[in-house]
Design a protein around this motif. Sequence first.
Motif: not given
Length: 288
Positions: A185-198, A205-216
């Motif tokens: 449940a990262p909450q933005s694309e910036d957070e996804l980028v930060k995870i991948a860079n770190a 893993v990325a987990n995409i739930i329609e209507g969830g907290k992570t951007p689609q």
Amino acid sequence: MSFGNQLRTRLEQSEILVIPGIYDCLSAKIAEQLGFEVIATSGFGIAASTLGLPDYGFLTATEMFYSIGRIVQSIEIPLIADLDTGYGNVLNVTRTVKDAVNVGISGIILEDQEWPKKCGHFEGKRVISTTEQIAKIKAAVEAKADSNLVIIGRTDARAPLGLDEAINRGKAYFEAGADVIFIEAPQSEDELVKIANALPNIPLVANIIEGGKTPQLSAHELQQLGFKIVFFPLSGLFTVTKAMMDCLRQLKETGTTANLKNLVSFQEFEKLIDVPKYRQIEQKFDQE
């Protein structure tokens, strides 16, 4: 080659692995026949479909393995199982992992929530200590022995403790022996980028739930960021629910399904559940 080996071989390839969430044998067979290489059980979906309850830790380990065991027998592709927290401490995790191997599961997701856990996109989650989860991952690694079971270490620390703590836990879980890291449940694309860079050079893993907290984001976009797996755990469940609601609403309002659209035919469904194969077996022995 075992299904565990198949999953590991697939993870070594450069292309991101797109994995649909399934919750019963029928959804598993549909995914397999449509050409998905790997599927994953959704604890959310199994809780909803078998108990009619939310993903609040209501499912016991016995109930979960009853569902998963039947799914594994119905398919011939690798299955990743959502096994929540492992259902207790290191001793429970040890038994859970051994049961997973015996059932024929190819990979498991092991998370760090307190029990009873909640869906990763619900509010109010709490996590155990990093030290306790590291011990559980080490116990899982030992329990899987030489089975090639893939262990996905999941942390739900983003919501209660922040992204930096979640990233630190991801690093620690990988060092403890997890094969793949899942920061929920990262909450933005910036957070996804930060995870991948770190977490470079670690399968993510990325987990995409329609209507969830992570951007689609699409699978292609996530691969460009550096993710190795993308789960779509509830897409099928939500689609089937909408279709069934539409079907039953029309039946209730009109008393007929004669004009209902988007149905598979009786013959198509027969093929899906292998009626021709069993009819052939039946005829073979009837002739003897």
